[in-house]
Enzyme design. Structure first.
Site, PDB file in Angstrom:
ATOM      1  N   LYS A  37       6.885 -14.657 -12.716  1.00  0.00           N
ATOM      2  CA  LYS A  37       5.583 -15.282 -12.808  1.00  0.00           C
ATOM      3  C   LYS A  37       4.975 -15.045 -14.180  1.00  0.00           C
ATOM      4  CE  LYS A  37       4.042 -15.214  -7.973  1.00  0.00           C
ATOM      5  NZ  LYS A  37       2.958 -14.740  -7.059  1.00  0.00           N
ATOM      6  N   THR A  41       4.979  -8.160 -16.260  1.00  0.00           N
ATOM      7  CA  THR A  41       4.764  -6.833 -15.668  1.00  0.00           C
ATOM      8  C   THR A  41       3.300  -6.450 -15.657  1.00  0.00           C
ATOM      9  OG1 THR A  41       6.969  -6.033 -16.246  1.00  0.00           O
ATOM     10  CG2 THR A  41       5.251  -4.369 -15.962  1.00  0.00           C
ATOM     11  N   CYS A  42       2.608  -6.667 -16.758  1.00  0.00           N
ATOM     12  CA  CYS A  42       1.215  -6.222 -16.858  1.00  0.00           C
ATOM     13  C   CYS A  42       0.365  -6.796 -15.736  1.00  0.00           C
ATOM     14  CB  CYS A  42       0.634  -6.623 -18.216  1.00  0.00           C
ATOM     15  SG  CYS A  42      -1.107  -6.189 -18.402  1.00  0.00           S
ATOM     16  N   GLY A 188       7.863  13.121 -13.432  1.00  0.00           N
ATOM     17  CA  GLY A 188       7.382  12.614 -14.710  1.00  0.00           C
ATOM     18  C   GLY A 188       5.876  12.686 -14.814  1.00  0.00           C
ATOM     19  N   GLY A 189       5.405  13.430 -15.811  1.00  0.00           N
ATOM     20  CA  GLY A 189       3.967  13.613 -16.001  1.00  0.00           C
ATOM     21  C   GLY A 189       3.445  12.891 -17.225  1.00  0.00           C
ATOM     22  N   ILE A 192       1.967   6.944 -16.814  1.00  0.00           N
ATOM     23  CA  ILE A 192       2.071   6.269 -15.520  1.00  0.00           C
ATOM     24  C   ILE A 192       2.084   7.284 -14.385  1.00  0.00           C
ATOM     25  CG2 ILE A 192       3.524   4.786 -14.086  1.00  0.00           C
ATOM     26  CD1 ILE A 192       4.433   3.396 -16.683  1.00  0.00           C
ATOM     27  N   GLU A 211       7.161  17.823 -14.364  1.00  0.00           N
ATOM     28  CA  GLU A 211       7.298  17.324 -15.731  1.00  0.00           C
ATOM     29  C   GLU A 211       8.279  18.190 -16.510  1.00  0.00           C
ATOM     30  OE1 GLU A 211       7.370  15.869 -19.386  1.00  0.00           O
ATOM     31  OE2 GLU A 211       6.501  14.791 -17.690  1.00  0.00           O
ATOM     32  N   VAL A 245      14.343  18.332 -13.144  1.00  0.00           N
ATOM     33  CA  VAL A 245      14.698  17.863 -11.808  1.00  0.00           C
ATOM     34  C   VAL A 245      16.221  17.771 -11.696  1.00  0.00           C
ATOM     35  CG1 VAL A 245      14.621  15.864 -10.270  1.00  0.00           C
ATOM     36  CG2 VAL A 245      12.541  16.653 -11.396  1.00  0.00           C
ATOM     37  N   HIS A 452     -29.856   6.023 -26.031  1.00  0.00           N
ATOM     38  CA  HIS A 452     -30.021   7.103 -25.049  1.00  0.00           C
ATOM     39  C   HIS A 452     -30.676   6.547 -23.788  1.00  0.00           C
ATOM     40  CE1 HIS A 452     -30.869  11.106 -23.465  1.00  0.00           C
ATOM     41  NE2 HIS A 452     -32.088  10.696 -23.199  1.00  0.00           N
TER      42      HIS A 452
END
Length: 473
Positions: A37, A41-42, A188-189, A192, A211, A245, A452
């Protein structure tokens, strides 16, 4: 019959379709070949759907603590199917918008897989595109003067952890979950992985992040990484760093088990699911690169600063060339490539001026050099840092963790880098990005009167703090 084009783009993701729009603006007859499509991916598997889920997680969290704001809601419940329904509506709306933009620009769309042919009866040089149509009809032959490869990327996997969509997921499969698991291990850290850790924790999932590096989001400034870990752990995310891992230890029954090596010892972890988040691999297979002189290095297409490959009429942009794999980067690479094709003499992109964002809770954002980067490059630096706990708007929001950090060159006073963690910093980073583009100094940023009460006052105060002049600390 073969069809002639000024430009054919392989891939209709953010980089590809933005390049097509710019090409149409410049009068180039343009076509996109897209097997899935438009939006890529995004729009369908990344930026937009994940941020929609993160927003729902944020609302769920706020609703649960609404009594702090004097709002009595009673027990708050999560309806994850409705969360997904809202996400899908947003994606569909934006998808229709992209389709409209293509019609508006008179950009032809071919739904199928495009492959680059070598020299043939159609052309003495590589570049003819053969499109294997999704509907099974006869292949279309496109004869472009120029080609842009914008085929994007896909989630990397770890050998031995085969994605099954049930026990082992990537972000692609996680976006389609019909209910949240009770527990999950995130391998995975990086950006994502941390966004998913934050989101799932806010949805009530027991989250463990493993990680390999010695800290999470290791490409960010050390202090931001440290603060992110502190705040995620504060809300219940378990984070293990410096851990390798061991895929061969994976087993599954009703739950999953996997072990990791930590400081020479092996530790077992149990959960309902595993999310593998170890980066993204370029989509460079099956598109005919072998029929050209294009170079591929470590899985990514090699280009010059205008995104030309070794075949000067074939360009490549976005995730498939590596570098910063970000949607806004792909878009601007596409614009640069198109303007170069048209002879507009564009300036090469300076990647140190590009802002990066992490949409977790807390958010993080940065532009320019980290403190370690600046020192490694030989700069003598000065630093200003200002906490959100001293900002009235942050207290009003009920989100006062985090800070803004500005790194400047002692010799020139130029801002070298800006790093933020805290509420809505992804919406604030563009001010710092503009400061970098203009080679602004902290003095100039401080002289910008920040209204402010706003969260952006933290930027002005951090700029003052570079020279020890912060007013509210």
């Amino acid at each position: 019959m073969a069809k002639d084009y000024d430009l054919v783009i392989l891939g209709g993701g953010t980089g590809g379709y933005v390049a097509a729009i710019r090409a149409a603006q410049l009068g180039l007859k343009t076509a996109i070949v897209e097997k899935g499509k438009l939006g890529g991916t995004c729009l369908h598997k990344g930026c937009i759907p994940s941020k929609a889920l993160l927003r729902s997680a944020e609302v769920f969290t706020v609703a649960k603590k609404s009594e702090e704001f004097g709002i009595m809601t009673g027990e708050v419940e999560l309806d994850f199917l409705k969360v997904q329904e809202r996400k899908n509506k947003i994606v569909d709306q934006l998808y229709r918008g992209v389709q409209h933009l293509m019609k508006q620009g008179k950009i032809d769309i071919y739904e199928g897989i495009g492959r680059i042919l070598g020299p043939s009866i159609f052309s003495p040089i590589p570049g003819t595109i053969s499109v294997e149509m999704n509907d099974g009809s006869e292949n279309e032959m496109l004869l472009p003067k120029n080609v842009i490869i914008a085929t994007g990327s896909r989630p990397r996997t770890l050998p031995g952890l085969e994605i099954d969509g049930q026990f082992i997921l990537t972000s692609d499969e996680a976006l389609q979950l019909e209910q949240v698991p009770q527990s999950i291990i995130i391998v995975g850290g990086g950006v994502i992985g941390i966004e998913w850790a934050s989101m799932l924790c806010d949805f009530g999932v027991d989250v463990t992040v493993i990680e390999y590096a010695d800290r999470i989001i290791p490409t960010e400034d050390y202090e931001v990484s440290k603060e992110m870990q502190r705040l995620l752990m504060k809300k219940g995310v378990k984070i293990i760093t410096g851990a390798k891992v061991l895929p061969e230890t994976f087993s599954k029954s009703e739950t999953v088990s996997i072990s990791a090596e930590i400081n020479g010892e092996t530790k077992e972890f149990l959960a309902e699911k595993i999310l593998v988040s170890v980066g993204r691999a370029a989509n460079v297979e099956g598109i005919g690169i072998e029929n050209t002189e294009i170079s591929v290095d470590k899985g990514f297409i090699k280009t010059n600063s205008y995104y030309q490959t070794k075949e000067s009429h074939i360009y490549a942009i976005g995730d498939c060339i590596g570098g910063l794999q970000l949607a806004h980067v792909a878009s601007h690479e596409g614009i640069t490539a198109v303007e170069h094709i048209k002879g507009e003499n564009p300036a090469p992109i300076d990647y140190s001026l590009i802002s990066k964002c992490i949409y977790s809770s807390p958010e993080a954002a940065s532009v320019g050099y980290t403190e370690a980067d600046a020192k490694e490059k030989g700069f003598e630096i000065k630093i200003g840092k200002f906490p959100f706990k001293a900002i009235g708007k942050a207290l009003v929001y009920g989100e006062s963790d985090g800070f803004v950090k500005i790194i400047a060159d002692k010799a020139t006073n130029d801002i070298l880098g800006v790093h933020m963690i805290g509420p809505h910093v992804t919406d604030m980073i563009s001010e710092a990005g503009l400061a970098r583009v203009l080679d602004a100094t902290p003095w100039e940023v401080a002289k910008t009167i920040h209204p402010h009460p706003t969260l952006s006052e933290a930027i002005g105060e951090a700029a003052l703090a570079v020279d020890g002049l912060a007013l509210h600390l």
